[in-house]
Enzyme design. Structure first.
Site, PDB file in Angstrom:
ATOM      1  N   THR A  29      52.555  93.824  47.767  1.00  0.00           N
ATOM      2  CA  THR A  29      52.097  93.107  46.571  1.00  0.00           C
ATOM      3  C   THR A  29      50.833  92.341  46.930  1.00  0.00           C
ATOM      4  O   THR A  29      50.216  92.595  47.965  1.00  0.00           O
ATOM      5  CB  THR A  29      53.223  92.207  46.017  1.00  0.00           C
ATOM      6  OG1 THR A  29      52.829  91.666  44.761  1.00  0.00           O
ATOM      7  CG2 THR A  29      53.594  91.086  46.967  1.00  0.00           C
ATOM      8  N   ASN A  30      50.402  91.428  46.070  1.00  0.00           N
ATOM      9  CA  ASN A  30      49.211  90.620  46.358  1.00  0.00           C
ATOM     10  C   ASN A  30      49.395  89.233  45.766  1.00  0.00           C
ATOM     11  O   ASN A  30      50.402  88.948  45.130  1.00  0.00           O
ATOM     12  CB  ASN A  30      47.953  91.325  45.834  1.00  0.00           C
ATOM     13  CG  ASN A  30      48.001  91.507  44.329  1.00  0.00           C
ATOM     14  OD1 ASN A  30      48.000  90.550  43.577  1.00  0.00           O
ATOM     15  ND2 ASN A  30      48.085  92.764  43.887  1.00  0.00           N
ATOM     16  N   HIS A  31      48.381  88.381  45.957  1.00  0.00           N
ATOM     17  CA  HIS A  31      48.520  86.969  45.596  1.00  0.00           C
ATOM     18  C   HIS A  31      48.137  86.630  44.158  1.00  0.00           C
ATOM     19  O   HIS A  31      47.968  85.463  43.836  1.00  0.00           O
ATOM     20  CB  HIS A  31      47.693  86.109  46.547  1.00  0.00           C
ATOM     21  CG  HIS A  31      48.325  85.908  47.877  1.00  0.00           C
ATOM     22  ND1 HIS A  31      49.591  85.395  48.012  1.00  0.00           N
ATOM     23  CD2 HIS A  31      47.893  86.164  49.122  1.00  0.00           C
ATOM     24  CE1 HIS A  31      49.901  85.343  49.302  1.00  0.00           C
ATOM     25  NE2 HIS A  31      48.881  85.810  49.996  1.00  0.00           N
TER      26      HIS A  31
END
Ligand code: C5P
Length: 221
Positions: A29-31
């Protein structure tokens, strides 16, 4: 008081990250916090639009009056967005969609015990949701977002052409993920201008409202 500049318009918005599972307990995933997309959904609803918000995994309350659909993966976001994109006047793609996903999903948790070497994972490309919507026979007015660490204008304009969309919103602010403030650059085929106009920072809701005013003008033109 917000004037109802988008009364009668239907907006479809993607927001947040996607989560691409590796096994039942892990994933890529990412931020992305989803804050910009949720601020746009709120501002659009305030401006009188009918809003559908397709959200990846985020911890944010649904803005008042907004229809929200939660998804996890890029493929789910694609499968949710594509069938209804044609029934909307505008598509705003703020989601930070994972470019790749694990090629296969392990049914059970991948165990460390008994492995001599660390596992490797093959990745496969995710569909480009924005490009797919923009290439529909009768596409909604498509707005893309560009988060770049350098050469924002050049990258934004290249993206505009590659995805065949009329408007790209670039993030000028440093590391905008998760923050409440941002600074935007509106880029179309002929021009670019910062938002706020003086290139300073503003909170995401203020920016979203300004963006909705801009959008209403472009739809009316
Ligand atoms: O191609 P890139 O990720 O740099 O483009 C960013 C824009 O495209 C954003 O508006 C993002 O929401 C959208 N996008 C998408 N589907 C993807 C990748 C990006 O809708 N798979």
């Amino acid at each position: 008081f917000q004037p109802k500049v988008l009364a009668g318009r239907r907006l479809l918005i993607t927001a947040g990250p996607t989560f691409e599972p590796i096994d039942p307990v892990r994933g890529i995933t990412n931020h992305s916090s989803g804050k910009m997309g949720f601020a746009i959904a709120r501002a659009a609803a305030e401006a009188g639009a009918q809003v559908t918000l397709v959200a990846g995994p985020v911890h944010l309350p649904t803005p008042r009056g907004v229809r929200r659909i939660d998804v996890m993966t890029a493929q789910q976001m694609f499968d949710t967005v594509l069938p209804q994109a044609g029934q909307h006047d505008v598509f705003v793609a703020t989601a930070a969609v994972a470019d790749w996903r694990p090629a296969s999903l392990s049914e059970h948790k991948i165990k460390k015990e008994g492995k001599k070497q660390a596992p490797t994972f093959e990745l496969t490309e995710n569909p480009d949701i924005l490009a797919a919507v923009a290439s529909l026979a009768q596409p909604p007015y498509c707005v893309g977002f560009a988060a770049e660490s350098e050469q924002l204008l050049a990258h934004a304009r290249a993206k505009l052409l590659r995805k065949r969309i009329p408007l790209i919103v670039g993030n000028l602010g440093p590391a905008t993920f998760g923050r409440d403030d941002n600074s935007l650059l509106l880029v179309d085929a002929h021009s670019e201008r910062p938002l706020p106009a003086d290139g300073s920072q503003a909170d995401k809701l203020t920016l979203a409202r300004a963006l909705m005013t801009e959008l209403a003008q472009r739809l009316a033109a």
